[in-house]
Enzyme design. Structure first.
Site, mmCIF file in Angstrom:
data_model
loop_
_atom_site.group_PDB
_atom_site.id
_atom_site.type_symbol
_atom_site.label_atom_id
_atom_site.label_comp_id
_atom_site.label_asym_id
_atom_site.label_seq_id
_atom_site.Cartn_x
_atom_site.Cartn_y
_atom_site.Cartn_z
ATOM 1 C CG ASN A 150 -0.323 -0.078 2.505
ATOM 2 O OD1 ASN A 150 0.769 -0.631 2.638
ATOM 3 N ND2 ASN A 150 -0.951 0.484 3.513
ATOM 4 N N GLY A 226 1.881 -6.054 7.310
ATOM 5 C CA GLY A 226 0.991 -6.705 6.351
ATOM 6 C C GLY A 226 -0.288 -7.125 7.036
ATOM 7 C CB THR A 230 0.514 -12.472 6.382
ATOM 8 O OG1 THR A 230 -0.447 -12.389 5.346
ATOM 9 C CG2 THR A 230 1.837 -12.942 5.824
ATOM 10 C CD GLU A 248 4.049 -1.686 13.428
ATOM 11 O OE1 GLU A 248 2.903 -1.230 13.553
ATOM 12 O OE2 GLU A 248 4.965 -1.467 14.232
HETATM 13 P P1 NDP Z 1 0.065 -9.445 3.205
HETATM 14 O O1 NDP Z 1 0.046 -9.907 4.600
HETATM 15 O O2 NDP Z 1 -0.628 -10.264 2.169
HETATM 16 O O3 NDP Z 1 1.552 -9.283 2.686
HETATM 17 C C1 NDP Z 1 2.514 -8.485 3.327
HETATM 18 C C2 NDP Z 1 3.886 -8.964 2.935
HETATM 19 O O4 NDP Z 1 4.080 -10.274 3.464
HETATM 20 C C3 NDP Z 1 4.097 -9.079 1.433
HETATM 21 O O5 NDP Z 1 5.435 -8.768 1.124
HETATM 22 C C4 NDP Z 1 3.807 -10.533 1.200
HETATM 23 O O6 NDP Z 1 4.359 -10.997 0.026
HETATM 24 C C5 NDP Z 1 4.447 -11.151 2.424
HETATM 25 N N1 NDP Z 1 4.000 -12.491 2.765
HETATM 26 C C6 NDP Z 1 2.839 -13.117 2.447
HETATM 27 N N2 NDP Z 1 2.842 -14.393 2.921
HETATM 28 C C7 NDP Z 1 4.022 -14.571 3.565
HETATM 29 C C8 NDP Z 1 4.628 -15.679 4.244
HETATM 30 N N3 NDP Z 1 4.043 -16.851 4.364
HETATM 31 N N4 NDP Z 1 5.860 -15.486 4.776
HETATM 32 C C9 NDP Z 1 6.481 -14.302 4.672
HETATM 33 N N5 NDP Z 1 5.981 -13.247 4.006
HETATM 34 C C10 NDP Z 1 4.767 -13.369 3.465
HETATM 35 O O7 NDP Z 1 -0.490 -7.966 3.224
HETATM 36 P P2 NDP Z 1 -0.741 -7.029 1.988
HETATM 37 O O8 NDP Z 1 0.490 -6.879 1.164
HETATM 38 O O9 NDP Z 1 -2.005 -7.469 1.337
HETATM 39 O O10 NDP Z 1 -0.943 -5.619 2.724
HETATM 40 C C11 NDP Z 1 -2.151 -5.206 3.224
HETATM 41 C C12 NDP Z 1 -2.220 -5.436 4.717
HETATM 42 O O11 NDP Z 1 -1.165 -4.755 5.363
HETATM 43 C C13 NDP Z 1 -3.487 -4.882 5.314
HETATM 44 O O12 NDP Z 1 -4.048 -5.823 6.199
HETATM 45 C C14 NDP Z 1 -3.010 -3.664 6.070
HETATM 46 O O13 NDP Z 1 -3.825 -3.311 7.138
HETATM 47 C C15 NDP Z 1 -1.653 -4.079 6.509
HETATM 48 N N6 NDP Z 1 -0.846 -2.914 6.833
HETATM 49 C C16 NDP Z 1 -0.534 -2.665 8.142
HETATM 50 C C17 NDP Z 1 0.162 -1.534 8.503
HETATM 51 C C18 NDP Z 1 0.551 -1.281 9.924
HETATM 52 O O14 NDP Z 1 1.471 -0.508 10.141
HETATM 53 N N7 NDP Z 1 -0.081 -1.888 10.907
HETATM 54 C C19 NDP Z 1 0.569 -0.552 7.487
HETATM 55 C C20 NDP Z 1 0.214 -0.926 6.157
HETATM 56 C C21 NDP Z 1 -0.476 -2.064 5.850
HETATM 57 P P3 NDP Z 1 3.464 -10.978 -1.338
HETATM 58 O O15 NDP Z 1 3.070 -9.578 -1.590
HETATM 59 O O16 NDP Z 1 4.385 -11.485 -2.336
HETATM 60 O O17 NDP Z 1 2.299 -11.872 -1.079
#
Ligand code: NDP
Length: 479
Positions: A150, A226, A230, A248
Protein backbone atom coordinates in the site's frame (compact mmCIF):
# COMPACT_ATOMS: atom_id res chain seq x y z
CA UNK A 1 11.92 -4.09 -17.96
CA UNK A 2 13.12 -6.86 -15.68
CA UNK A 3 13.55 -6.28 -11.97
CA UNK A 4 16.46 -8.14 -10.40
CA UNK A 5 17.38 -9.28 -6.94
CA UNK A 6 19.97 -7.14 -5.15
CA UNK A 7 22.45 -9.39 -3.39
CA UNK A 8 25.88 -8.42 -2.13
CA UNK A 9 25.69 -5.13 -4.01
CA UNK A 10 25.08 -6.86 -7.35
CA UNK A 11 22.02 -7.47 -9.49
CA UNK A 12 20.98 -11.06 -10.08
CA UNK A 13 18.33 -12.98 -11.95
CA UNK A 14 16.56 -15.59 -9.83
CA UNK A 15 18.58 -18.82 -9.70
CA UNK A 16 15.71 -20.87 -11.12
CA UNK A 17 15.11 -18.27 -13.84
CA UNK A 18 11.48 -18.12 -12.82
CA UNK A 19 9.62 -14.82 -13.30
CA UNK A 20 6.33 -13.19 -12.34
CA UNK A 21 4.31 -10.59 -14.23
CA UNK A 22 4.12 -7.13 -12.72
CA UNK A 23 0.91 -5.22 -13.52
CA UNK A 24 0.20 -1.54 -13.95
CA UNK A 25 -3.12 -1.14 -12.08
CA UNK A 26 -4.06 2.01 -14.00
CA UNK A 27 -4.51 0.07 -17.25
CA UNK A 28 -4.36 -3.59 -16.24
CA UNK A 29 -1.30 -4.27 -18.42
CA UNK A 30 1.82 -6.24 -17.58
CA UNK A 31 4.74 -3.83 -17.76
CA UNK A 32 7.63 -5.66 -16.13
CA UNK A 33 8.83 -9.01 -14.89
CA UNK A 34 10.03 -9.72 -11.40
CA UNK A 35 12.03 -12.62 -9.99
CA UNK A 36 9.96 -15.41 -8.51
CA UNK A 37 12.76 -16.07 -6.05
CA UNK A 38 13.24 -19.35 -4.25
CA UNK A 39 14.82 -20.29 -0.95
CA UNK A 40 18.18 -20.56 -2.78
CA UNK A 41 18.05 -16.85 -3.63
CA UNK A 42 17.17 -16.08 -0.02
CA UNK A 43 20.08 -18.23 1.14
CA UNK A 44 22.46 -16.27 -1.09
CA UNK A 45 21.09 -13.03 0.33
CA UNK A 46 21.57 -14.39 3.83
CA UNK A 47 25.19 -15.40 3.10
CA UNK A 48 25.94 -11.91 1.75
CA UNK A 49 24.34 -10.28 4.80
CA UNK A 50 26.20 -12.57 7.17
CA UNK A 51 29.56 -11.78 5.58
CA UNK A 52 28.89 -8.04 5.68
CA UNK A 53 27.85 -8.05 9.34
CA UNK A 54 31.24 -8.10 11.14
CA UNK A 55 32.42 -5.02 9.31
CA UNK A 56 29.09 -3.11 9.24
CA UNK A 57 28.40 -3.68 12.94
CA UNK A 58 31.82 -2.19 13.67
CA UNK A 59 31.42 0.75 11.31
CA UNK A 60 31.40 3.99 13.30
CA UNK A 61 28.08 5.66 13.91
CA UNK A 62 29.28 8.72 12.04
CA UNK A 63 30.06 6.68 8.98
CA UNK A 64 26.77 4.74 9.08
CA UNK A 65 24.96 8.01 9.51
CA UNK A 66 26.85 9.64 6.62
CA UNK A 67 25.90 6.85 4.22
CA UNK A 68 22.28 6.88 5.33
CA UNK A 69 22.02 10.63 4.88
CA UNK A 70 23.48 10.20 1.41
CA UNK A 71 20.77 7.61 0.59
CA UNK A 72 18.18 10.07 1.89
CA UNK A 73 19.57 12.83 -0.36
CA UNK A 74 19.60 10.57 -3.40
CA UNK A 75 15.99 9.54 -2.81
CA UNK A 76 15.12 13.22 -2.75
CA UNK A 77 17.15 13.89 -5.89
CA UNK A 78 15.21 11.10 -7.63
CA UNK A 79 11.82 12.28 -6.39
CA UNK A 80 10.12 12.49 -9.79
CA UNK A 81 11.44 9.20 -11.08
CA UNK A 82 10.58 7.33 -7.88
CA UNK A 83 7.13 8.92 -7.59
CA UNK A 84 6.29 8.00 -11.17
CA UNK A 85 7.49 4.44 -10.59
CA UNK A 86 5.48 4.14 -7.37
CA UNK A 87 2.36 5.45 -9.03
CA UNK A 88 2.73 3.10 -12.00
CA UNK A 89 3.27 0.09 -9.75
CA UNK A 90 0.60 0.86 -7.16
CA UNK A 91 -2.06 2.94 -8.92
CA UNK A 92 -1.84 5.87 -6.49
CA UNK A 93 -1.97 9.42 -7.87
CA UNK A 94 1.51 10.67 -8.83
CA UNK A 95 0.98 13.86 -6.80
CA UNK A 96 0.41 11.72 -3.71
CA UNK A 97 3.57 9.68 -4.27
CA UNK A 98 5.45 12.96 -4.77
CA UNK A 99 3.96 14.65 -1.73
CA UNK A 100 3.96 11.72 0.69
CA UNK A 101 5.48 8.36 -0.24
CA UNK A 102 8.85 9.38 -1.61
CA UNK A 103 9.57 12.30 0.76
CA UNK A 104 8.71 9.98 3.63
CA UNK A 105 11.10 7.30 2.32
CA UNK A 106 13.81 9.94 2.28
CA UNK A 107 12.87 11.08 5.82
CA UNK A 108 13.09 7.52 7.07
CA UNK A 109 16.76 7.33 6.11
CA UNK A 110 17.45 10.85 7.35
CA UNK A 111 15.63 10.30 10.62
CA UNK A 112 17.33 6.99 11.52
CA UNK A 113 20.68 8.16 10.14
CA UNK A 114 20.48 10.96 12.70
CA UNK A 115 18.74 8.98 15.45
CA UNK A 116 21.55 6.43 15.69
CA UNK A 117 23.96 9.19 16.66
CA UNK A 118 21.63 10.10 19.56
CA UNK A 119 20.66 6.60 20.69
CA UNK A 120 21.80 5.87 24.24
CA UNK A 121 21.56 3.03 26.71
CA UNK A 122 21.24 3.09 30.48
CA UNK A 123 23.63 2.62 33.36
CA UNK A 124 22.69 1.79 36.94
CA UNK A 125 24.95 2.44 39.87
CA UNK A 126 24.23 -0.33 42.43
CA UNK A 127 24.51 1.93 45.43
CA UNK A 128 26.06 0.32 48.52
CA UNK A 129 27.23 -2.73 46.56
CA UNK A 130 30.23 -1.14 44.86
CA UNK A 131 29.05 -2.15 41.43
CA UNK A 132 27.96 -0.48 38.28
CA UNK A 133 25.67 -1.92 35.64
CA UNK A 134 25.50 -0.69 32.13
CA UNK A 135 23.52 -1.87 29.14
CA UNK A 136 25.03 -2.54 25.75
CA UNK A 137 22.70 -2.27 22.78
CA UNK A 138 24.14 -4.67 20.24
CA UNK A 139 22.91 -5.33 16.71
CA UNK A 140 21.17 -8.66 16.26
CA UNK A 141 22.99 -9.82 13.12
CA UNK A 142 21.00 -10.65 10.01
CA UNK A 143 17.40 -9.48 10.18
CA UNK A 144 14.42 -9.88 7.84
CA UNK A 145 12.16 -7.03 6.70
CA UNK A 146 8.92 -7.79 4.87
CA UNK A 147 6.59 -5.04 3.69
CA UNK A 148 3.19 -4.65 1.97
CA UNK A 149 2.01 -2.97 -1.23
CA UNK A 150 0.00 0.00 0.00
CA UNK A 151 2.86 2.41 0.79
CA UNK A 152 5.64 0.48 -0.90
CA UNK A 153 8.86 2.48 -0.53
CA UNK A 154 7.57 4.35 2.53
CA UNK A 155 7.05 1.16 4.57
CA UNK A 156 10.00 -0.74 3.10
CA UNK A 157 12.41 2.01 4.21
CA UNK A 158 10.60 2.39 7.56
CA UNK A 159 12.03 -1.04 8.41
CA UNK A 160 15.32 -1.09 6.57
CA UNK A 161 16.56 2.29 7.82
CA UNK A 162 16.47 1.52 11.59
CA UNK A 163 17.73 -2.02 10.96
CA UNK A 164 20.91 -0.89 9.24
CA UNK A 165 21.33 2.19 11.43
CA UNK A 166 21.54 -0.16 14.40
CA UNK A 167 24.33 -2.14 12.70
CA UNK A 168 22.38 -5.10 11.34
CA UNK A 169 22.51 -6.51 7.84
CA UNK A 170 19.20 -7.08 6.12
CA UNK A 171 17.43 -9.56 3.89
CA UNK A 172 14.33 -7.72 2.71
CA UNK A 173 11.33 -8.55 0.58
CA UNK A 174 8.91 -5.93 -0.73
CA UNK A 175 5.44 -6.95 -1.79
CA UNK A 176 5.45 -8.90 -5.01
CA UNK A 177 2.64 -6.59 -6.19
CA UNK A 178 4.76 -3.40 -5.88
CA UNK A 179 8.47 -4.23 -6.19
CA UNK A 180 9.63 -1.39 -8.46
CA UNK A 181 10.75 1.31 -6.03
CA UNK A 182 12.57 -1.21 -3.84
CA UNK A 183 14.48 -2.20 -6.97
CA UNK A 184 15.31 1.45 -7.71
CA UNK A 185 16.38 1.88 -4.09
CA UNK A 186 19.01 -0.81 -4.56
CA UNK A 187 20.63 1.30 -7.30
CA UNK A 188 20.58 4.28 -4.97
CA UNK A 189 22.22 2.29 -2.17
CA UNK A 190 25.11 1.41 -4.46
CA UNK A 191 25.47 5.02 -5.55
CA UNK A 192 25.50 6.15 -1.91
CA UNK A 193 28.31 3.71 -1.13
CA UNK A 194 26.39 1.38 1.15
CA UNK A 195 28.83 -1.51 1.62
CA UNK A 196 28.02 -4.70 -0.24
CA UNK A 197 25.74 -7.11 1.60
CA UNK A 198 24.42 -4.65 4.20
CA UNK A 199 21.10 -4.58 2.38
CA UNK A 200 19.91 -7.45 0.22
CA UNK A 201 16.58 -7.37 -1.55
CA UNK A 202 14.92 -10.56 -2.73
CA UNK A 203 11.81 -10.23 -4.88
CA UNK A 204 9.04 -12.76 -5.16
CA UNK A 205 6.03 -14.29 -3.52
CA UNK A 206 5.29 -14.16 0.17
CA UNK A 207 4.60 -17.85 0.25
CA UNK A 208 8.01 -18.78 -1.21
CA UNK A 209 10.61 -16.01 -0.84
CA UNK A 210 8.88 -14.51 2.22
CA UNK A 211 8.43 -17.94 3.74
CA UNK A 212 12.15 -18.72 3.22
CA UNK A 213 13.05 -15.56 5.16
CA UNK A 214 10.79 -16.30 8.12
CA UNK A 215 11.85 -19.95 8.22
CA UNK A 216 15.56 -19.19 8.04
CA UNK A 217 17.04 -20.33 11.35
CA UNK A 218 19.78 -17.68 11.34
CA UNK A 219 17.63 -14.68 10.49
CA UNK A 220 16.97 -13.83 14.10
CA UNK A 221 14.48 -10.99 13.89
CA UNK A 222 11.60 -10.25 11.55
CA UNK A 223 9.98 -6.88 11.10
CA UNK A 224 6.75 -7.41 9.21
CA UNK A 225 3.98 -5.12 8.03
CA UNK A 226 0.99 -6.71 6.35
CA UNK A 227 -2.25 -8.53 6.97
CA UNK A 228 -3.25 -10.03 10.30
CA UNK A 229 -3.55 -13.58 8.92
CA UNK A 230 -0.01 -13.41 7.49
CA UNK A 231 1.22 -11.97 10.80
CA UNK A 232 -0.31 -14.88 12.71
CA UNK A 233 1.36 -17.33 10.32
CA UNK A 234 4.74 -15.63 10.75
CA UNK A 235 4.38 -15.70 14.54
CA UNK A 236 3.69 -19.44 14.41
CA UNK A 237 6.71 -20.18 12.23
CA UNK A 238 9.03 -17.90 14.19
CA UNK A 239 8.03 -18.93 17.72
CA UNK A 240 9.94 -22.25 17.96
CA UNK A 241 13.09 -20.45 16.79
CA UNK A 242 12.57 -17.66 19.36
CA UNK A 243 12.89 -14.95 16.78
CA UNK A 244 12.30 -11.37 17.76
CA UNK A 245 9.15 -10.16 16.02
CA UNK A 246 7.66 -6.81 15.23
CA UNK A 247 4.25 -7.22 13.62
CA UNK A 248 2.37 -4.23 12.23
CA UNK A 249 -0.94 -5.66 11.06
CA UNK A 250 -4.42 -4.71 9.93
CA UNK A 251 -6.83 -2.16 11.31
CA UNK A 252 -10.51 -1.26 11.36
CA UNK A 253 -10.18 2.14 12.87
CA UNK A 254 -13.01 4.24 14.32
CA UNK A 255 -13.45 7.87 13.34
CA UNK A 256 -15.61 9.31 16.14
CA UNK A 257 -17.28 12.64 15.50
CA UNK A 258 -18.95 14.67 18.28
CA UNK A 259 -21.22 17.63 17.61
CA UNK A 260 -18.84 20.12 19.28
CA UNK A 261 -16.04 19.53 16.76
CA UNK A 262 -14.68 22.05 14.25
CA UNK A 263 -17.02 20.88 11.55
CA UNK A 264 -15.31 22.06 8.37
CA UNK A 265 -11.91 20.82 9.47
CA UNK A 266 -13.43 17.49 10.43
CA UNK A 267 -15.22 17.12 7.09
CA UNK A 268 -12.13 17.81 4.98
CA UNK A 269 -9.94 15.54 7.09
CA UNK A 270 -12.56 12.80 7.08
CA UNK A 271 -12.44 12.72 3.28
CA UNK A 272 -8.71 12.10 3.54
CA UNK A 273 -8.92 9.58 6.36
CA UNK A 274 -11.61 7.66 4.45
CA UNK A 275 -10.30 7.66 0.90
CA UNK A 276 -6.64 8.72 0.98
CA UNK A 277 -4.53 6.31 -1.08
CA UNK A 278 -7.82 4.73 -2.28
CA UNK A 279 -8.56 3.82 1.35
CA UNK A 280 -5.56 1.49 1.31
CA UNK A 281 -3.87 2.79 4.46
CA UNK A 282 -3.90 0.66 7.58
CA UNK A 283 -4.72 3.85 9.53
CA UNK A 284 -7.78 4.90 7.51
CA UNK A 285 -10.81 5.64 9.65
CA UNK A 286 -13.09 3.18 7.92
CA UNK A 287 -15.79 3.13 10.63
CA UNK A 288 -17.33 6.57 11.00
CA UNK A 289 -19.49 7.19 14.07
CA UNK A 290 -21.33 10.52 14.15
CA UNK A 291 -23.26 11.99 17.07
CA UNK A 292 -26.98 11.86 16.28
CA UNK A 293 -27.41 15.63 16.73
CA UNK A 294 -25.35 16.28 13.56
CA UNK A 295 -25.79 12.94 11.82
CA UNK A 296 -28.23 14.02 9.09
CA UNK A 297 -26.23 17.15 8.35
CA UNK A 298 -22.98 15.19 8.18
CA UNK A 299 -24.51 12.57 5.92
CA UNK A 300 -25.65 15.20 3.45
CA UNK A 301 -22.36 17.12 3.46
CA UNK A 302 -20.18 14.02 3.36
CA UNK A 303 -22.01 12.53 0.38
CA UNK A 304 -21.85 15.89 -1.35
CA UNK A 305 -18.07 16.29 -0.92
CA UNK A 306 -17.33 12.64 -1.71
CA UNK A 307 -19.33 12.89 -4.94
CA UNK A 308 -16.85 15.55 -6.09
CA UNK A 309 -13.74 13.42 -5.55
CA UNK A 310 -12.48 12.65 -9.02
CA UNK A 311 -11.59 9.04 -9.70
CA UNK A 312 -9.11 8.96 -12.54
CA UNK A 313 -5.79 8.02 -14.01
CA UNK A 314 -2.96 8.41 -11.46
CA UNK A 315 -1.03 10.80 -13.71
CA UNK A 316 -3.89 13.36 -13.95
CA UNK A 317 -3.19 16.21 -11.51
CA UNK A 318 -6.88 16.54 -10.56
CA UNK A 319 -7.29 12.85 -9.74
CA UNK A 320 -8.15 12.40 -6.09
CA UNK A 321 -8.67 8.65 -6.18
CA UNK A 322 -6.48 6.51 -8.43
CA UNK A 323 -6.60 2.80 -9.18
CA UNK A 324 -6.74 0.04 -6.60
CA UNK A 325 -3.58 -2.02 -6.44
CA UNK A 326 -4.66 -5.19 -8.23
CA UNK A 327 -7.58 -6.97 -9.85
CA UNK A 328 -8.02 -9.51 -7.03
CA UNK A 329 -7.95 -6.69 -4.51
CA UNK A 330 -10.55 -4.67 -6.47
CA UNK A 331 -12.77 -7.76 -6.61
CA UNK A 332 -12.38 -8.30 -2.88
CA UNK A 333 -13.30 -4.70 -2.09
CA UNK A 334 -16.31 -4.79 -4.46
CA UNK A 335 -17.50 -8.02 -2.84
CA UNK A 336 -17.91 -6.14 0.43
CA UNK A 337 -20.51 -3.90 -1.21
CA UNK A 338 -22.62 -6.99 -1.92
CA UNK A 339 -22.02 -8.25 1.60
CA UNK A 340 -23.15 -4.87 2.97
CA UNK A 341 -26.36 -4.96 0.94
CA UNK A 342 -27.11 -8.52 2.02
CA UNK A 343 -26.60 -7.47 5.63
CA UNK A 344 -29.10 -4.60 5.34
CA UNK A 345 -26.56 -1.82 4.80
CA UNK A 346 -27.58 1.10 2.61
CA UNK A 347 -25.15 2.35 -0.04
CA UNK A 348 -25.37 6.15 0.28
CA UNK A 349 -22.80 6.76 -2.42
CA UNK A 350 -20.66 4.74 -4.85
CA UNK A 351 -20.29 0.99 -4.63
CA UNK A 352 -19.37 0.28 -8.24
CA UNK A 353 -16.36 -0.27 -10.43
CA UNK A 354 -15.55 2.64 -12.77
CA UNK A 355 -14.27 2.58 -16.32
CA UNK A 356 -11.86 5.47 -16.81
CA UNK A 357 -11.82 6.57 -20.44
CA UNK A 358 -8.74 5.33 -22.24
CA UNK A 359 -7.87 3.02 -19.34
CA UNK A 360 -10.91 0.74 -19.36
CA UNK A 361 -9.00 -2.25 -17.98
CA UNK A 362 -7.71 -0.35 -14.92
CA UNK A 363 -8.85 -1.20 -11.41
CA UNK A 364 -10.94 1.84 -10.51
CA UNK A 365 -13.76 2.04 -8.01
CA UNK A 366 -16.10 4.74 -6.75
CA UNK A 367 -15.53 6.02 -3.23
CA UNK A 368 -18.23 4.25 -1.27
CA UNK A 369 -20.26 5.21 1.79
CA UNK A 370 -22.37 2.55 3.47
CA UNK A 371 -24.85 3.39 6.20
CA UNK A 372 -25.09 0.49 8.62
CA UNK A 373 -27.81 -0.27 11.16
CA UNK A 374 -25.59 -2.15 13.56
CA UNK A 375 -21.89 -2.20 14.31
CA UNK A 376 -21.91 -5.98 14.35
CA UNK A 377 -22.14 -6.53 10.60
CA UNK A 378 -19.19 -7.85 8.60
CA UNK A 379 -18.52 -4.58 6.76
CA UNK A 380 -18.10 -2.94 10.14
CA UNK A 381 -15.93 -5.67 11.61
CA UNK A 382 -13.65 -6.86 8.80
CA UNK A 383 -10.82 -4.92 7.23
CA UNK A 384 -11.83 -4.02 3.66
CA UNK A 385 -8.73 -1.92 2.86
CA UNK A 386 -10.27 0.01 0.00
CA UNK A 387 -12.32 3.16 -0.67
CA UNK A 388 -15.24 1.98 1.46
CA UNK A 389 -16.41 3.46 4.76
CA UNK A 390 -19.36 2.73 6.98
CA UNK A 391 -21.29 5.40 8.83
CA UNK A 392 -23.58 5.08 11.82
CA UNK A 393 -25.06 7.46 14.40
CA UNK A 394 -24.51 7.33 18.17
CA UNK A 395 -25.97 9.20 21.11
CA UNK A 396 -23.66 9.01 24.11
CA UNK A 397 -19.95 8.85 24.79
CA UNK A 398 -20.26 5.50 26.59
CA UNK A 399 -22.14 3.98 23.71
CA UNK A 400 -19.62 5.06 21.06
CA UNK A 401 -16.69 3.98 23.18
CA UNK A 402 -18.15 0.53 23.48
CA UNK A 403 -18.79 0.11 19.76
CA UNK A 404 -15.45 1.67 18.82
CA UNK A 405 -13.67 -0.97 20.91
CA UNK A 406 -15.86 -3.86 19.82
CA UNK A 407 -13.64 -5.09 16.97
CA UNK A 408 -10.71 -7.49 17.00
CA UNK A 409 -8.36 -4.76 15.74
CA UNK A 410 -6.75 -1.92 17.69
CA UNK A 411 -4.45 0.05 15.44
CA UNK A 412 -5.57 3.68 15.55
CA UNK A 413 -8.57 5.85 16.41
CA UNK A 414 -9.60 9.38 15.52
CA UNK A 415 -11.63 11.61 17.78
CA UNK A 416 -13.30 14.91 16.85
CA UNK A 417 -14.31 17.03 19.83
CA UNK A 418 -13.36 20.25 21.59
CA UNK A 419 -14.27 18.97 25.03
CA UNK A 420 -11.03 18.47 26.95
CA UNK A 421 -12.42 16.21 29.65
CA UNK A 422 -14.09 13.99 27.10
CA UNK A 423 -10.83 13.89 25.15
CA UNK A 424 -8.95 12.73 28.24
CA UNK A 425 -11.54 10.09 29.13
CA UNK A 426 -11.78 8.70 25.63
CA UNK A 427 -8.10 8.72 24.70
CA UNK A 428 -7.48 6.74 27.90
CA UNK A 429 -10.06 4.13 27.06
CA UNK A 430 -9.89 3.67 23.32
CA UNK A 431 -8.21 0.36 22.54
CA UNK A 432 -5.66 1.49 19.97
CA UNK A 433 -1.94 1.97 19.59
CA UNK A 434 -2.42 5.53 18.32
CA UNK A 435 -5.18 8.08 18.85
CA UNK A 436 -5.52 11.29 16.85
CA UNK A 437 -7.60 14.10 18.26
CA UNK A 438 -8.89 16.71 15.80
CA UNK A 439 -6.45 15.52 13.15
CA UNK A 440 -5.49 12.35 11.30
CA UNK A 441 -2.21 10.75 10.26
CA UNK A 442 -0.12 13.57 11.62
CA UNK A 443 3.18 11.78 12.08
CA UNK A 444 6.26 12.55 14.12
CA UNK A 445 8.84 9.85 13.48
CA UNK A 446 9.99 9.90 17.12
CA UNK A 447 6.66 8.51 18.36
CA UNK A 448 5.88 4.83 18.93
CA UNK A 449 3.95 3.28 16.07
CA UNK A 450 1.97 0.04 16.28
CA UNK A 451 -1.23 -1.56 17.37
CA UNK A 452 -2.90 -3.63 20.07
CA UNK A 453 -5.12 -6.71 19.83
CA UNK A 454 -5.07 -8.24 16.32
CA UNK A 455 -3.33 -5.16 14.92
CA UNK A 456 0.05 -6.38 15.98
CA UNK A 457 2.82 -6.87 18.45
CA UNK A 458 5.57 -4.41 19.28
CA UNK A 459 6.23 -0.82 18.37
CA UNK A 460 8.35 0.76 15.69
CA UNK A 461 9.27 4.42 15.27
CA UNK A 462 11.94 6.50 16.98
CA UNK A 463 14.10 4.76 19.55
CA UNK A 464 11.51 1.95 19.79
CA UNK A 465 12.68 0.75 16.38
CA UNK A 466 16.34 0.97 17.40
CA UNK A 467 15.50 -1.00 20.53
CA UNK A 468 13.76 -3.64 18.44
CA UNK A 469 16.74 -3.99 16.13
CA UNK A 470 19.23 -4.38 19.00
CA UNK A 471 19.69 -6.83 21.85
CA UNK A 472 20.18 -5.40 25.32
CA UNK A 473 23.08 -6.87 27.23
CA UNK A 474 23.61 -5.88 30.84
CA UNK A 475 27.18 -5.73 32.13
CA UNK A 476 27.73 -5.65 35.89
CA UNK A 477 31.18 -4.58 37.17
CA UNK A 478 32.11 -4.77 40.82
CA UNK A 479 34.76 -2.34 41.90
P1 NDP B 1 0.06 -9.45 3.21
O1 NDP B 1 0.05 -9.91 4.60
O2 NDP B 1 -0.63 -10.26 2.17
O3 NDP B 1 1.55 -9.28 2.69
C1 NDP B 1 2.51 -8.48 3.33
C2 NDP B 1 3.89 -8.96 2.94
O4 NDP B 1 4.08 -10.27 3.46
C3 NDP B 1 4.10 -9.08 1.43
O5 NDP B 1 5.44 -8.77 1.12
C4 NDP B 1 3.81 -10.53 1.20
O6 NDP B 1 4.36 -11.00 0.03
C5 NDP B 1 4.45 -11.15 2.42
N1 NDP B 1 4.00 -12.49 2.77
C6 NDP B 1 2.84 -13.12 2.45
N2 NDP B 1 2.84 -14.39 2.92
C7 NDP B 1 4.02 -14.57 3.56
C8 NDP B 1 4.63 -15.68 4.24
N3 NDP B 1 4.04 -16.85 4.36
N4 NDP B 1 5.86 -15.49 4.78
C9 NDP B 1 6.48 -14.30 4.67
N5 NDP B 1 5.98 -13.25 4.01
C10 NDP B 1 4.77 -13.37 3.47
O7 NDP B 1 -0.49 -7.97 3.22
P2 NDP B 1 -0.74 -7.03 1.99
O8 NDP B 1 0.49 -6.88 1.16
O9 NDP B 1 -2.00 -7.47 1.34
O10 NDP B 1 -0.94 -5.62 2.72
C11 NDP B 1 -2.15 -5.21 3.22
C12 NDP B 1 -2.22 -5.44 4.72
O11 NDP B 1 -1.17 -4.76 5.36
C13 NDP B 1 -3.49 -4.88 5.31
O12 NDP B 1 -4.05 -5.82 6.20
C14 NDP B 1 -3.01 -3.66 6.07
O13 NDP B 1 -3.83 -3.31 7.14
C15 NDP B 1 -1.65 -4.08 6.51
N6 NDP B 1 -0.85 -2.91 6.83
C16 NDP B 1 -0.53 -2.67 8.14
C17 NDP B 1 0.16 -1.53 8.50
C18 NDP B 1 0.55 -1.28 9.92
O14 NDP B 1 1.47 -0.51 10.14
N7 NDP B 1 -0.08 -1.89 10.91
C19 NDP B 1 0.57 -0.55 7.49
C20 NDP B 1 0.21 -0.93 6.16
C21 NDP B 1 -0.48 -2.06 5.85
P3 NDP B 1 3.46 -10.98 -1.34
O15 NDP B 1 3.07 -9.58 -1.59
O16 NDP B 1 4.38 -11.49 -2.34
O17 NDP B 1 2.30 -11.87 -1.08
Amino acid sequence: MNIQNYINGNFHNPIQDDWLDNYNPSNGEVYSQIPNSSSEDVENAYIAAKSAFPSWSQTTLDERSRIMLKISELIEANLDRLAEAESKDNGKPIWLAKAVDIPRASSNFRFFGNAITQFASESHESVGQQAINYTLRQPIGVVGCISPWNLPLYLFTWKIAPAIAAGNCVVAKPSEVTPMTAFLLSEICNEAGLPKGVLNIVHGLGTTAGQAIIEHPDIKAISFTGGTATGAHIAKVAAPMFKKLSLELGGKNPNIIFDDCDYEDMLITTIRSSFGNQGQICLCGSRIFVQDTIYEQFKKDFVNVVSKQKVGHPSAPDTKIGALVSKPHLEKVLSYVDIAKAEGGKVLYGGKQIKVEGYENGYYMEPTIIEVQTDECRVNQEEIFGPVVTIMPFTTEDEVLQIANKVKYGLSATLWTNDLKRTMRMTNQLQAGMVWVNTWLMRDLRTPFGGVKDSGVGREGGFEALRFFTEAKNVCIKY
